[in-house]
Motif scaffolding. Structure first.
Motif, PDB file in Angstrom:
ATOM      1  N   VAL A 148       0.721  -1.154   0.155  1.00  0.00           N
ATOM      2  CA  VAL A 148       0.090  -0.146  -0.064  1.00  0.00           C
ATOM      3  C   VAL A 148       1.013   1.089   0.163  1.00  0.00           C
ATOM      4  CG1 VAL A 148      -1.991  -1.222   1.080  1.00  0.00           C
ATOM      5  CG2 VAL A 148      -0.219   0.102   2.433  1.00  0.00           C
ATOM      6  N   TRP A 149       2.068   1.117   0.507  1.00  0.00           N
ATOM      7  CA  TRP A 149       2.974   2.297   0.568  1.00  0.00           C
ATOM      8  C   TRP A 149       2.946   3.321  -0.572  1.00  0.00           C
ATOM      9  CZ3 TRP A 149       4.212   4.302   5.091  1.00  0.00           C
ATOM     10  CH2 TRP A 149       5.033   5.252   5.206  1.00  0.00           C
ATOM     11  N   ALA A 150       3.235   2.695  -1.663  1.00  0.00           N
ATOM     12  CA  ALA A 150       3.414   3.313  -3.019  1.00  0.00           C
ATOM     13  C   ALA A 150       1.757   3.900  -3.437  1.00  0.00           C
ATOM     14  CB  ALA A 150       4.162   2.276  -4.444  1.00  0.00           C
ATOM     15  N   THR A 151       0.874   3.198  -3.281  1.00  0.00           N
ATOM     16  CA  THR A 151      -0.312   3.782  -3.699  1.00  0.00           C
ATOM     17  C   THR A 151      -0.425   4.965  -2.747  1.00  0.00           C
ATOM     18  OG1 THR A 151      -1.203   1.657  -4.221  1.00  0.00           O
ATOM     19  CG2 THR A 151      -2.872   3.414  -3.648  1.00  0.00           C
ATOM     20  N   TRP A 152      -0.159   5.167  -1.301  1.00  0.00           N
ATOM     21  CA  TRP A 152      -0.380   6.158  -0.609  1.00  0.00           C
ATOM     22  C   TRP A 152       0.269   7.182  -1.152  1.00  0.00           C
ATOM     23  CZ3 TRP A 152      -0.442   3.153   4.797  1.00  0.00           C
ATOM     24  CH2 TRP A 152      -1.736   2.459   5.076  1.00  0.00           C
ATOM     25  N   ARG A 198       1.288   8.059  -3.704  1.00  0.00           N
ATOM     26  CA  ARG A 198       0.705   8.653  -4.961  1.00  0.00           C
ATOM     27  C   ARG A 198      -0.822   9.211  -4.705  1.00  0.00           C
ATOM     28  NH1 ARG A 198      -0.492   4.367  -8.193  1.00  0.00           N
ATOM     29  NH2 ARG A 198      -2.736   4.356  -7.235  1.00  0.00           N
ATOM     30  N   ASP A 199      -1.456   8.794  -3.949  1.00  0.00           N
ATOM     31  CA  ASP A 199      -3.056   9.356  -3.597  1.00  0.00           C
ATOM     32  C   ASP A 199      -3.453   9.876  -2.553  1.00  0.00           C
ATOM     33  OD1 ASP A 199      -3.490   7.967  -6.147  1.00  0.00           O
ATOM     34  OD2 ASP A 199      -4.100   6.070  -5.529  1.00  0.00           O
ATOM     35  N   GLY A 200      -2.320   9.787  -1.511  1.00  0.00           N
ATOM     36  CA  GLY A 200      -2.431  10.346  -0.337  1.00  0.00           C
ATOM     37  C   GLY A 200      -2.435   9.261   0.840  1.00  0.00           C
ATOM     38  N   PHE A 201      -2.126   9.767   2.115  1.00  0.00           N
ATOM     39  CA  PHE A 201      -2.168   8.839   3.108  1.00  0.00           C
ATOM     40  C   PHE A 201      -3.447   8.935   3.830  1.00  0.00           C
ATOM     41  CE2 PHE A 201       2.403   9.366   2.258  1.00  0.00           C
ATOM     42  CZ  PHE A 201       2.772   7.970   2.546  1.00  0.00           C
TER      43      PHE A 201
END
Length: 242
Positions: A29-33, A35-38
């Motif tokens: 999930v880290w890369a997605t967060w 990119r899209d926000g935590f």
């Protein structure tokens, strides 16, 4: 992002009720967060005892893959050791691999062990089958199974940039009628298929393979079926020696 580290089931349920997002080892999930926000709140089960058990008949969902050793059946141990790189295995968790990953490297091993899942909900803890866990994306607290007679796991060599390597797992269980139940699961591409067959003590390997080939596994392509044949033959040979 506020990261919560609950130490009890009730505290974890409170976190879930507050909307905390389970992160496992955060490898997926880290890369997605980034990119899209935590998320505002996240939760890790790494300090929850029920999610960190390791034994002959149980494995916690928060256990990182490099902690999986010979306390668990061979199929699970070999599956965990074949996941990614050492760096990945030091952070990726059982729950993240089975529920969050598209590869689900541990899933064939869990299926041949006939594992059941203990899942955590904001208002309950209950046991269910893996099919429900995958369909609904439940938070996995632990896996439970009955220790098999023997088990095994093999991942074939893959091509760089190609589809996921073919995986075959197998396990032998004592059947209720006194015979033996063979359970085999494969990952072919991104699809996972599991089948089983029962046979009497003293049955030869070719007879058992013939029974197995009458299941959906019989439709596998030649290379995949040969891998299944080799794995079953080796497993039955090893179990006969004990």
């Amino acid at each position: 992002m506020l990261l919560r580290l609950p130490t009890s089931v009730s505290e974890a349920q409170e976190c879930m009720a507050e909307g905390a997002v389970p992160i496992g080892g955060a490898t997926l999930v880290w890369a997605t967060w980034q990119r899209d926000g935590f998320p505002e709140r996240a939760m890790s089960l790494r300090d929850l005892p029920e999610a960190n058990t390791i034994g002959r008949e149980a494995l916690g969902g928060a256990v990182v893959l490099n902690r999986i050793d010979d306390r668990v059946p061979e199929a699970l141990r070999r599956a965990a050791s074949a996941v990614g790189t050492g760096a990945v295995r030091r952070t990726a968790t059982v729950g993240g691999n089975i529920v969050g990953s598209t590869l689900r490297c541990l899933l064939p091993a869990a299926l041949v062990l006939e594992a059941r899942a203990v899942v955590l909900e904001p208002d309950s803890v209950y046991e269910t089958d893996l099919a429900e866990v995958l369909a609904k994306g439940h938070l996995l607290l632990s896996l439970r199974w009955r220790e098999p007679i023997a088990s095994s796991y093999r991942k074939l060599a893959g091509e760089a940039g190609g589809p996921p390597p073919f995986v075959v797992a197998a396990a032998l269980h004592a059947a209720d009628d006194g015979g033996t139940r063979l359970r085999v699961a494969v990952r072919d591409g991104y699809e996972v298929l599991a089948e089983s067959t029962e046979y009497d003590t003293g049955s030869d390997t070719e007879r058992v393979l013939d029974l197995l080939r009458r299941t959906a596994l019989g439709a596998l392509h030649a290379t995949a079926w040969e891998a299944v044949r080799e794995q079953v033959t080796d497993l039955m040979s090893r179990s006969a020696d004990h």
